[in-house]
Motif scaffolding. Sequence first.
Motif, mmCIF file in Angstrom:
data_model
loop_
_atom_site.group_PDB
_atom_site.id
_atom_site.type_symbol
_atom_site.label_atom_id
_atom_site.label_comp_id
_atom_site.label_asym_id
_atom_site.label_seq_id
_atom_site.Cartn_x
_atom_site.Cartn_y
_atom_site.Cartn_z
ATOM 1 N N UNK A 1 -51.516 29.616 -16.816
ATOM 2 C CA UNK A 1 -52.292 30.504 -15.961
ATOM 3 C C UNK A 1 -53.759 30.188 -16.162
ATOM 4 N N UNK A 2 -54.496 30.284 -15.111
ATOM 5 C CA UNK A 2 -55.925 30.031 -15.173
ATOM 6 C C UNK A 2 -56.636 31.173 -14.482
ATOM 7 N N UNK A 3 -57.624 31.746 -15.149
ATOM 8 C CA UNK A 3 -58.382 32.836 -14.562
ATOM 9 C C UNK A 3 -59.700 32.973 -15.291
ATOM 10 N N UNK A 4 -60.579 33.727 -14.707
ATOM 11 C CA UNK A 4 -61.834 34.084 -15.346
ATOM 12 C C UNK A 4 -61.826 35.587 -15.529
ATOM 13 N N UNK A 5 -61.921 36.008 -16.761
ATOM 14 C CA UNK A 5 -61.896 37.443 -17.053
ATOM 15 C C UNK A 5 -63.205 38.090 -16.614
ATOM 16 N N UNK A 6 -63.105 39.269 -16.050
ATOM 17 C CA UNK A 6 -64.283 40.017 -15.634
ATOM 18 C C UNK A 6 -64.994 40.557 -16.873
ATOM 19 N N UNK A 7 -66.309 40.476 -16.885
ATOM 20 C CA UNK A 7 -67.066 41.055 -17.981
ATOM 21 C C UNK A 7 -67.381 40.112 -19.116
ATOM 22 N N UNK A 8 -67.053 38.818 -18.995
ATOM 23 C CA UNK A 8 -67.337 37.879 -20.069
ATOM 24 C C UNK A 8 -68.596 37.056 -19.818
ATOM 25 N N UNK A 9 -69.251 37.269 -18.696
ATOM 26 C CA UNK A 9 -70.482 36.546 -18.381
ATOM 27 C C UNK A 9 -71.667 37.321 -18.962
ATOM 28 N N UNK A 10 -71.819 37.229 -20.275
ATOM 29 C CA UNK A 10 -72.858 37.984 -20.967
ATOM 30 C C UNK A 10 -73.813 37.041 -21.686
ATOM 31 N N UNK A 11 -74.999 37.542 -21.989
ATOM 32 C CA UNK A 11 -75.979 36.759 -22.749
ATOM 33 C C UNK A 11 -75.459 36.546 -24.174
ATOM 34 N N UNK A 12 -75.890 35.441 -24.801
ATOM 35 C CA UNK A 12 -75.525 35.176 -26.195
ATOM 36 C C UNK A 12 -76.567 34.260 -26.820
ATOM 37 N N UNK A 13 -76.536 34.166 -28.132
ATOM 38 C CA UNK A 13 -77.388 33.246 -28.869
ATOM 39 C C UNK A 13 -76.545 32.050 -29.269
ATOM 40 N N UNK A 14 -77.007 30.847 -28.962
ATOM 41 C CA UNK A 14 -76.259 29.635 -29.274
ATOM 42 C C UNK A 14 -76.073 29.512 -30.784
ATOM 43 N N UNK A 15 -74.826 29.314 -31.207
ATOM 44 C CA UNK A 15 -74.505 29.177 -32.629
ATOM 45 C C UNK A 15 -74.971 27.840 -33.187
ATOM 46 N N UNK A 16 -75.304 26.890 -32.326
ATOM 47 C CA UNK A 16 -75.752 25.573 -32.796
ATOM 48 C C UNK A 16 -77.274 25.464 -32.856
ATOM 49 N N UNK A 17 -77.965 25.815 -31.765
ATOM 50 C CA UNK A 17 -79.421 25.601 -31.710
ATOM 51 C C UNK A 17 -80.241 26.888 -31.712
ATOM 52 N N UNK A 18 -79.590 28.043 -31.540
ATOM 53 C CA UNK A 18 -80.298 29.315 -31.566
ATOM 54 C C UNK A 18 -80.937 29.739 -30.256
ATOM 55 N N UNK A 19 -80.737 28.992 -29.180
ATOM 56 C CA UNK A 19 -81.309 29.339 -27.884
ATOM 57 C C UNK A 19 -80.722 30.660 -27.383
ATOM 58 N N UNK A 20 -81.572 31.510 -26.820
ATOM 59 C CA UNK A 20 -81.103 32.740 -26.176
ATOM 60 C C UNK A 20 -80.605 32.356 -24.789
ATOM 61 N N UNK A 21 -79.310 32.476 -24.575
ATOM 62 C CA UNK A 21 -78.663 32.022 -23.344
ATOM 63 C C UNK A 21 -78.397 33.210 -22.424
ATOM 64 N N UNK A 22 -78.827 33.079 -21.181
ATOM 65 C CA UNK A 22 -78.667 34.134 -20.174
ATOM 66 C C UNK A 22 -77.354 33.932 -19.406
ATOM 67 N N UNK A 23 -76.775 35.004 -18.872
ATOM 68 C CA UNK A 23 -75.565 34.866 -18.046
ATOM 69 C C UNK A 23 -75.846 34.028 -16.803
ATOM 70 N N UNK A 24 -74.810 33.414 -16.256
ATOM 71 C CA UNK A 24 -74.955 32.677 -15.012
ATOM 72 C C UNK A 24 -75.225 33.638 -13.863
ATOM 73 N N UNK A 25 -75.936 33.154 -12.861
ATOM 74 C CA UNK A 25 -76.261 33.981 -11.700
ATOM 75 C C UNK A 25 -75.399 33.654 -10.489
ATOM 76 N N UNK A 26 -74.481 32.692 -10.620
ATOM 77 C CA UNK A 26 -73.704 32.246 -9.459
ATOM 78 C C UNK A 26 -72.308 32.857 -9.379
ATOM 79 N N UNK A 27 -72.024 33.873 -10.192
ATOM 80 C CA UNK A 27 -70.724 34.527 -10.151
ATOM 81 C C UNK A 27 -69.694 33.937 -11.087
ATOM 82 N N UNK A 28 -70.030 32.867 -11.788
ATOM 83 C CA UNK A 28 -69.125 32.244 -12.739
ATOM 84 C C UNK A 28 -69.409 32.777 -14.147
ATOM 85 N N UNK A 29 -68.768 32.208 -15.153
ATOM 86 C CA UNK A 29 -68.920 32.641 -16.535
ATOM 87 C C UNK A 29 -69.619 31.552 -17.346
#
Length: 112
Positions: A3-31
């Motif tokens: 099965x393949x799907x994109x769960x609703x609510x997982x497109x959230x901001x996070x801090x990269x565990x490798x480089x520390x960049x503050x990553x913003x959610x996508x704006x195009x409806x994807x995750x």
Amino acid sequence: MTRRFTAIGTNTAFTCAHCGLEVQPLTNGSVRNHCPGCLHSLHLDVFPGDRASDCGGLLQPVGVEQHSKKGWMIVHRCQRCGHDGRNKAALDDLRQPDDFEALLALSARAGG
């Protein structure tokens, strides 16, 4: 069962565990599932967006592929369990697109 799907609510901001960049959610409806700067990710999904993996290892970008329908795909390998996965590059995001130079450098390193 596959099965393949994109769960609703997982497109959230996070801090990269490798480089520390503050990553913003996508704006195009994807995750957003990888850092747009260093292209690293975390092994959190079994299927895209489900957050069902219990591994949590760092996914290192190891290659680039061109998919006829999805465009550029970043190939990741989990540093903890060895899982190989692919994530669609987000080059068209208006707020924080993937670093095209990093994608090109990865392609050159991987021989792709």
